[in-house]
Design an enzyme around this catalytic site. Structure first.
Site, PDB file in Angstrom:
ATOM      1  N   ASP A  10      45.262  25.998  39.349  1.00  0.00           N
ATOM      2  CA  ASP A  10      44.543  27.103  38.694  1.00  0.00           C
ATOM      3  C   ASP A  10      44.653  28.311  39.634  1.00  0.00           C
ATOM      4  O   ASP A  10      45.107  28.193  40.768  1.00  0.00           O
ATOM      5  CB  ASP A  10      43.065  26.717  38.490  1.00  0.00           C
ATOM      6  CG  ASP A  10      42.254  27.844  37.842  1.00  0.00           C
ATOM      7  OD1 ASP A  10      42.764  28.482  36.905  1.00  0.00           O
ATOM      8  OD2 ASP A  10      41.113  28.096  38.280  1.00  0.00           O
ATOM      9  N   SER A  11      44.171  29.455  39.154  1.00  0.00           N
ATOM     10  CA  SER A  11      44.160  30.650  39.998  1.00  0.00           C
ATOM     11  C   SER A  11      43.088  30.554  41.084  1.00  0.00           C
ATOM     12  O   SER A  11      43.134  31.296  42.057  1.00  0.00           O
ATOM     13  CB  SER A  11      43.878  31.874  39.133  1.00  0.00           C
ATOM     14  OG  SER A  11      42.642  31.699  38.458  1.00  0.00           O
ATOM     15  N   CYS A  73      44.580  25.890  33.971  1.00  0.00           N
ATOM     16  CA  CYS A  73      44.283  27.308  33.822  1.00  0.00           C
ATOM     17  C   CYS A  73      44.749  27.679  32.421  1.00  0.00           C
ATOM     18  O   CYS A  73      45.913  27.447  32.072  1.00  0.00           O
ATOM     19  CB  CYS A  73      45.060  28.093  34.879  1.00  0.00           C
ATOM     20  SG  CYS A  73      44.985  29.875  34.649  1.00  0.00           S
ATOM     21  N   GLU A 152      33.253  32.719  40.256  1.00  0.00           N
ATOM     22  CA  GLU A 152      33.783  32.641  41.628  1.00  0.00           C
ATOM     23  C   GLU A 152      32.692  33.004  42.642  1.00  0.00           C
ATOM     24  O   GLU A 152      32.666  32.489  43.754  1.00  0.00           O
ATOM     25  CB  GLU A 152      34.988  33.583  41.809  1.00  0.00           C
ATOM     26  CG  GLU A 152      36.232  33.173  41.050  1.00  0.00           C
ATOM     27  CD  GLU A 152      37.139  32.204  41.818  1.00  0.00           C
ATOM     28  OE1 GLU A 152      37.097  32.175  43.050  1.00  0.00           O
ATOM     29  OE2 GLU A 152      37.898  31.464  41.145  1.00  0.00           O
ATOM     30  N   CYS A 184      38.620  29.167  29.176  1.00  0.00           N
ATOM     31  CA  CYS A 184      38.981  29.538  30.549  1.00  0.00           C
ATOM     32  C   CYS A 184      38.315  28.482  31.404  1.00  0.00           C
ATOM     33  O   CYS A 184      37.137  28.161  31.200  1.00  0.00           O
ATOM     34  CB  CYS A 184      38.444  30.924  30.886  1.00  0.00           C
ATOM     35  SG  CYS A 184      38.601  31.333  32.643  1.00  0.00           S
ATOM     36  N   HIS A 186      37.192  28.529  34.227  1.00  0.00           N
ATOM     37  CA  HIS A 186      36.034  28.975  35.015  1.00  0.00           C
ATOM     38  C   HIS A 186      34.734  28.898  34.195  1.00  0.00           C
ATOM     39  O   HIS A 186      33.654  28.796  34.755  1.00  0.00           O
ATOM     40  CB  HIS A 186      36.214  30.427  35.461  1.00  0.00           C
ATOM     41  CG  HIS A 186      37.091  30.595  36.660  1.00  0.00           C
ATOM     42  ND1 HIS A 186      38.453  30.425  36.622  1.00  0.00           N
ATOM     43  CD2 HIS A 186      36.792  30.942  37.942  1.00  0.00           C
ATOM     44  CE1 HIS A 186      38.955  30.661  37.820  1.00  0.00           C
ATOM     45  NE2 HIS A 186      37.967  30.981  38.639  1.00  0.00           N
TER      46      HIS A 186
HETATM   47  N1  DGL Z   1      40.679  29.864  35.189  1.00  0.00           N
HETATM   48  C1  DGL Z   1      41.683  30.654  34.581  1.00  0.00           C
HETATM   49  C2  DGL Z   1      41.857  30.335  33.110  1.00  0.00           C
HETATM   50  O1  DGL Z   1      41.531  29.243  32.688  1.00  0.00           O
HETATM   51  C3  DGL Z   1      41.716  32.122  34.765  1.00  0.00           C
HETATM   52  C4  DGL Z   1      40.864  32.870  35.669  1.00  0.00           C
HETATM   53  C5  DGL Z   1      41.622  34.071  36.181  1.00  0.00           C
HETATM   54  O2  DGL Z   1      42.319  33.891  37.163  1.00  0.00           O
HETATM   55  O3  DGL Z   1      41.558  35.136  35.557  1.00  0.00           O
HETATM   56  O4  DGL Z   1      42.333  31.142  32.358  1.00  0.00           O
END
Ligand code: DGL
Length: 280
Positions: A10-11, A73, A152, A184, A186
């Site tokens: 993931d990012s 992600c 985050e 997402c 997150h």
């Molecule tokens: N967690 C990532 C997703 O599922 C993206 C968060 C990001 O880096 O913008 O899209």
């Protein structure tokens, strides 16, 4: 016998919500998690950039001998999954198909909301996946970019998070969706607030569980599962200082995350050797 692990990326910390479900479903498996914290966020970047980043990470993880790759992600799943699948023989699992499948299964009214990063929403990947599974389902989408930095930062249950959620979600609530896909990885970190704002009648779909089930099915189907009596080891790599990652990871896992290494992706063959090692 040397068993191979599962690679997950993931990012940043978002994919840990997927890792957690994989660890619950397959506690016997070794995992290698990669959080591209130095280049976070992905949600605002172009498809070309995300495809390039995803290939660099896949190269890094494939040098660590993984048997399956999870693109944990949504942004990278929407933009780079097909290109990764063309390059590698190993099974590669994204988070969009599993989330869409679950939404189609749980909706009663056929009105599904999807929230995600700007990149994911702009790609239309969820709408396409849901419509492919059931063309009758109506899909309403909304980008919620500020949820990512809130997650985050660990601001998941304070007034700022509540105000932000109200602002983003009011429209979808008024549109009467009965299911909301957290598109997402997150966003499950803000599940409490999101569910408070949407109300009890709305089912939240977090693709993590369905993704873990898909991973288990694939590995079982290919006879690649470790014996269930084993216990897996878990390693973490990030591309920037690991302090924030460790803090959120420890909170999510309710304890010590394990070893977190800071690496550079400049040379995937060498990356990781000489890594900065931080105890969590
Ligand atoms: N967690 C990532 C997703 O599922 C993206 C968060 C990001 O880096 O913008 O899209």
């Amino acid at each position: 016998m040397a068993w191979k692990g599962i690679g997950i990326f993931d990012s940043g910390v978002g994919g840990l919500t997927v890792l957690k479900e994989i660890m619950k479903t397959l506690p016997q498996e070794d995992t290698i998690y990669f959080g591209d914290s130095a280049r976070f966020p992905y949600g605002t970047k172009s498809p070309d950039t995300i495809v390039r980043y995803s290939h660099e990470i896949a190269a890094f993880l494939s040098h660590r001998d993984i048997k399956l790759l999870v693109v944990a992600c949504n942004t990278a799943s929407a933009m780079a999954l097909e290109s990764l699948k063309q390059q590698y023989d190993m099974p590669i699992v994204g988070v969009i198909e599993p989330g869409a499948r679950r939404a189609v299964t749980v909706t009663r009214t056929g009105r599904v909301g999807v929230i995600g990063t700007e990149g994911t929403i702009r790609s239309g990947a969820y709408t396409k996946a849901i419509k492919r599974m059931n063309p009758e389902v109506e899909v309403l989408t909304r980008a919620c970019p500020l949820f990512v930095p809130l997650a985050e930062e660990g601001w998941v249950d304070n007034d700022v998070a509540r105000l932000t959620a109200n602002r983003y979600l009011q429209g979808l609530k008024e549109e009467g969706v009965d299911t909301l896909v957290l598109g997402c990885t997150h966003y499950p970190l803000l599940k409490g607030i999101i569910s408070e704002v949407m109300g009890e009648g709305v089912t939240l779909v977090d693709s993590a569980e369905e993704t873990a089930r898909t991973v288990a099915e694939i590995l079982r189907g290919r006879a690649l599962l470790r014996p269930s009596a084993e216990r897996g080891n878990h390693h973490y790599f990030v591309t920037d200082v690991p302090a924030g990652f460790i803090r959120i990871g420890n909170r999510l896992f309710g304890g010590k995350l394990g070893d977190v290494f800071q690496v550079s992706l400049d040379d995937p063959e060498l990356a990781g050797r000489g890594a900065v090692h931080e105890e969590s």
